[in-house]
Design an enzyme around this catalytic site. Structure first.
Site, short mmCIF file in Angstrom:
data_model
loop_
_atom_site.label_atom_id
_atom_site.label_comp_id
_atom_site.label_asym_id
_atom_site.label_seq_id
_atom_site.Cartn_x
_atom_site.Cartn_y
_atom_site.Cartn_z
N ALA A 17 0.86 -1.27 0.03
CA ALA A 17 0.04 0.05 0.00
C ALA A 17 0.84 1.26 -0.07
O ALA A 17 0.54 2.12 -0.61
CB ALA A 17 -0.77 -0.03 1.24
N CYS A 18 2.10 1.20 0.71
CA CYS A 18 2.84 2.39 1.05
C CYS A 18 3.67 2.88 -0.18
O CYS A 18 4.63 1.82 -0.57
CB CYS A 18 3.54 2.13 2.37
SG CYS A 18 4.78 3.39 2.64
N PRO A 19 3.61 4.32 -0.73
CA PRO A 19 4.62 4.31 -1.85
C PRO A 19 6.02 4.41 -1.44
O PRO A 19 6.96 4.20 -2.20
CB PRO A 19 4.04 5.63 -2.01
CG PRO A 19 3.41 6.29 -0.88
CD PRO A 19 2.77 5.29 -0.34
#
Length: 279
Positions: A17-19
């Site tokens: 989910a986390c860039p």
């Protein structure tokens, strides 16, 4: 050195989910290091206890891709931080580069981890000649990273989490200007710094791949879409289709995280249908 490069000694905790965590996965794949550095993925829902490894309460979304913690069977990422330092009081963020030998955190700053992966493990890498931070381009890469961070990587968050209209508008305009600057540069050259891929492209990619499906609507950065910027969109497709990259992009996790975790923005946790343009 305290943490010498070694096969199968290190592990990376990430969130699809986390860039910021996504950067490390992309470099792991581009360099061909996933056979010597293992990784595991947290659940996409971030609740009151932060990132978790397994669905653990009624709010956590059942998910078939999240992996359990393979090293210590922890339930929350916070336990990993406490294992490294019982007195830790900071934020429990991904990515985490973990040393399995000494049972501690080597680094949790994505910008530093991707440079380690780029240069420190070449003897084990399948693509050792790929240099994402070449000496002759370092000052240019640093300069691009700075404005990309301000206008895009962090800019979308400043717009999305703004609590005043003027603050939102200022940042949404900066985001649009950042996208237009990328389009202008990519109309003249193949990648964001030069004619070959660098870490600046990786750091930009993880924001741009999330832009149309998440930031455009959820963070209200809706002055222009990536799909309407032909050179930026072509660049996005080019990187997405490089070997190994598309398997790091999990739109179920990306959309699920933003739309269900940010209840102050999206209280009913409705997840939009679109995954963005076809890549």
């Amino acid at each position: 050195p305290q943490y010498p490069p070694s096969p199968n000694r290190y592990h990376i905790y990430v969130a699809y989910a986390c860039p910021w965590a996504h950067r490390t996965l992309v470099v792991l794949k581009l360099k061909g290091l996933d056979h010597v550095i293992s990784h595991s993925v947290v659940n996409y829902y971030m609740g009151p206890n932060g990132w978790s490894f397994t669905p653990s309460d009624s709010e956590t979304v059942e998910d078939d891709v999240s992996t359990k913690d393979p090293l210590y069977k922890c339930q929350y990422l916070s336990e990993i931080y406490k294992k490294a330092n019982p007195d830790y009081t900071g934020r429990f963020t991904v990515p985490v580069l973990w040393d399995k030998l000494t049972h501690t955190i080597v680094n949790n700053e994505s910008a530093e981890i991707i440079r380690m992966l780029n240069s420190q493990f070449n003897e084990f890498a399948k693509n050792p000649l790929l240099d994402l931070y070449p000496l002759e381009l370092q000052s240019q890469i640093d300069a691009v990273n700075t404005w990309v961070y301000d206008r895009l990587n962090n800019g979308v968050y400043k717009a999305g989490f703004a609590t005043a209209q003027a603050e939102y508008e200022k940042n949404a305009i900066l985001v649009r200007d950042g996208l237009l600057e990328c389009e202008k540069i990519l109309s003249k050259q193949a990648f964001i710094v030069s004619d070959k891929i660098t870490e600046a492209d990786v750091r930009l990619f993880t924001t741009i791949v999330r832009f149309d499906p998440v930031y455009f609507g959820h963070f209200k950065c809706n002055l222009i879409a990536v799909k309407d910027l032909p050179h930026l969109f072509a660049w996005l497709k080019k990187i997405y289709n490089m070997e190994g990259v598309k398997e790091t992009v999990n739109m179920k996790h990306i959309k699920g995280h933003y739309y269900t975790s940010h209840i102050q923005i999206n209280p009913n946790k409705i997840i939009p249908l679109s995954n963005g343009p076809d890549l």
